[in-house]
Enzyme design. Structure first.
Site, mmCIF file in Angstrom:
data_model
loop_
_atom_site.group_PDB
_atom_site.id
_atom_site.type_symbol
_atom_site.label_atom_id
_atom_site.label_comp_id
_atom_site.label_asym_id
_atom_site.label_seq_id
_atom_site.Cartn_x
_atom_site.Cartn_y
_atom_site.Cartn_z
ATOM 1 N N ASN A 193 -2.204 36.293 -57.604
ATOM 2 C CA ASN A 193 -1.618 35.834 -58.877
ATOM 3 C C ASN A 193 -0.566 36.796 -59.443
ATOM 4 O OD1 ASN A 193 -4.712 34.227 -59.927
ATOM 5 N ND2 ASN A 193 -2.877 33.272 -59.096
ATOM 6 N N ASP B 65 -9.373 26.334 -62.152
ATOM 7 C CA ASP B 65 -7.969 26.015 -61.868
ATOM 8 C C ASP B 65 -7.493 24.807 -62.682
ATOM 9 O OD1 ASP B 65 -5.519 26.372 -60.625
ATOM 10 O OD2 ASP B 65 -6.040 25.136 -58.886
HETATM 11 C C1 IPE Z 1 -7.003 30.392 -57.782
HETATM 12 O O1 IPE Z 1 -6.098 29.528 -58.400
HETATM 13 C C2 IPE Z 1 -7.169 31.652 -58.592
HETATM 14 C C3 IPE Z 1 -7.788 31.507 -59.898
HETATM 15 C C4 IPE Z 1 -8.261 30.402 -60.431
HETATM 16 C C5 IPE Z 1 -7.897 32.730 -60.647
HETATM 17 P P1 IPE Z 1 -4.554 29.471 -57.991
HETATM 18 O O2 IPE Z 1 -3.940 28.442 -58.848
HETATM 19 O O3 IPE Z 1 -3.964 30.828 -58.029
HETATM 20 O O4 IPE Z 1 -4.631 28.985 -56.464
HETATM 21 P P2 IPE Z 1 -3.489 28.375 -55.532
HETATM 22 O O5 IPE Z 1 -2.297 29.258 -55.649
HETATM 23 O O6 IPE Z 1 -3.197 26.990 -56.027
HETATM 24 O O7 IPE Z 1 -4.092 28.335 -54.157
HETATM 25 C C1 IPE Z 2 -5.820 28.777 -63.265
HETATM 26 O O1 IPE Z 2 -4.890 27.838 -63.704
HETATM 27 C C2 IPE Z 2 -5.666 30.094 -63.964
HETATM 28 C C3 IPE Z 2 -5.253 31.211 -63.101
HETATM 29 C C4 IPE Z 2 -4.879 31.112 -61.860
HETATM 30 C C5 IPE Z 2 -5.247 32.517 -63.702
HETATM 31 P P1 IPE Z 2 -3.429 27.768 -63.100
HETATM 32 O O2 IPE Z 2 -2.524 28.605 -63.917
HETATM 33 O O3 IPE Z 2 -3.427 28.057 -61.644
HETATM 34 O O4 IPE Z 2 -3.117 26.228 -63.351
HETATM 35 P P2 IPE Z 2 -2.256 25.268 -62.416
HETATM 36 O O5 IPE Z 2 -2.862 25.303 -61.051
HETATM 37 O O6 IPE Z 2 -0.847 25.783 -62.440
HETATM 38 O O7 IPE Z 2 -2.404 23.920 -63.063
HETATM 39 MG MG MG Z 3 -3.593 26.886 -60.001
#
Ligand code: IPE
Ligand code: IPE
Ligand code: MG
Length: 250
Positions: free
Chosen positions: A68, A20
């Protein structure tokens, strides 16, 4: 049982990671979010290589959650394109390195192209034994438990009663997406949030949890080394007392 070139019992056999922080990494640099995801792929490559060197047996990466899809369509489409191109680009090298690939999650939502690429990767690497790389894509922990319960119910119907259960194993275990793999020893979440976000809900029951503020594109071999060192300092008790565990270890 899989063979392993594990050097030390302090190295987790199975590491599961919520990758993340890509978006915030990009934002901090006034770059578009896709650039964060692109840099995230680089970090993923480095972490796979480090896990191979350290003798980790299973590495599970959360690539795309069942939630997602709620992101803007343009971001979802960038993520799918990156996923597809990374698979095509890395598959042969992973194969040469002895990596077996496995995907968990509901594939029915993906394009035919992507599904075919996932199947090809699994097929191509199925006999590799050095490390299993599990990629969670359109995965949700609740989905996994539900689909396992459904499969168990179907097996029970087919058996005309309650489907037989192996001694010492939970009835659902053989039907979970992770069937046959050791349970995660170490869970890592980068990006600063302290939550599971519907990752491996069942499988993390006794996993050691490690959270770091480091954003995924910055998570490198040294950062993984710190997480593994932290894991090595923990005492896993599985319900026993500390004294019992020490007596067992002696
Ligand atoms: C969790 O991250 C899913 C992945 C890393 C693929 P998110 O960024 O989607 O999680 P939330 O929404 O902050 O809980
Ligand atoms: C994780 O990074 C990747 C996926 C969830 C696919 P994010 O896109 O959630 O990054 P933040 O949380 O917005 O920084
Ligand atoms: Mg995220």
């Amino acid at each position: 049982m899989q063979t392993s070139d594990r050097q030390s019992p302090a190295v987790p056999r199975h590491i599961a990671i919520v990758m993340d922080g890509n978006g915030r990494w990009a934002r901090a640099r006034h770059l578009p979010r896709p650039e964060g995801h692109r840099r995230g792929v680089g970090a993923t490559r480095e972490i796979i290589g480090t896990c191979l060197e350290r003798g980790v047996e299973v590495l599970t990466l959360f690539a795309f959650s069942s939630e997602n899809w709620r992101r803007p369509a343009s971001e979802v489409s960038t993520l799918m394109d990156l996923f597809f191109s990374a698979l095509r680009r890395e598959r042969d090298k992973l194969h040469e390195q002895g990596v077996r690939m496995r995907f968990i999650g509901d594939r029915s939502a993906f394009s035919d192209n992507l599904r075919a690429e996932m199947e090809r990767s699994e097929e191509h690497t199925r006999d590799n034994r050095r490390m299993t790389l599990v990629i969670a894509a359109n995965y949700g922990g609740r989905w996994d438990i539900e689909q396992a319960a459904r499969s168990y119910a179907e097996a029970s119907l087919a058996a005309g009663g309650i489907a037989p259960v192996e001694a010492g194993v939970s009835a659902l275990e053989p039907y979970l997406a992770t069937a046959g793999l050791v349970e995660p020893d170490l869970f890592i979440r980068t990006g600063g949030e302290r939550r599971l976000s519907n990752f491996l809900l069942w499988q993390l029951a006794y996993t050691e949890l490690y959270f770091t503020d480091t954003l995924w594109p910055d998570f490198d071999a040294a950062a993984l080394g710190e997480a593994i060192a932290d894991f090595g300092r923990r005492q896993r008790r599985f319900g026993l007392t500390g004294e019992q565990v020490e007596a067992d270890d002696a």
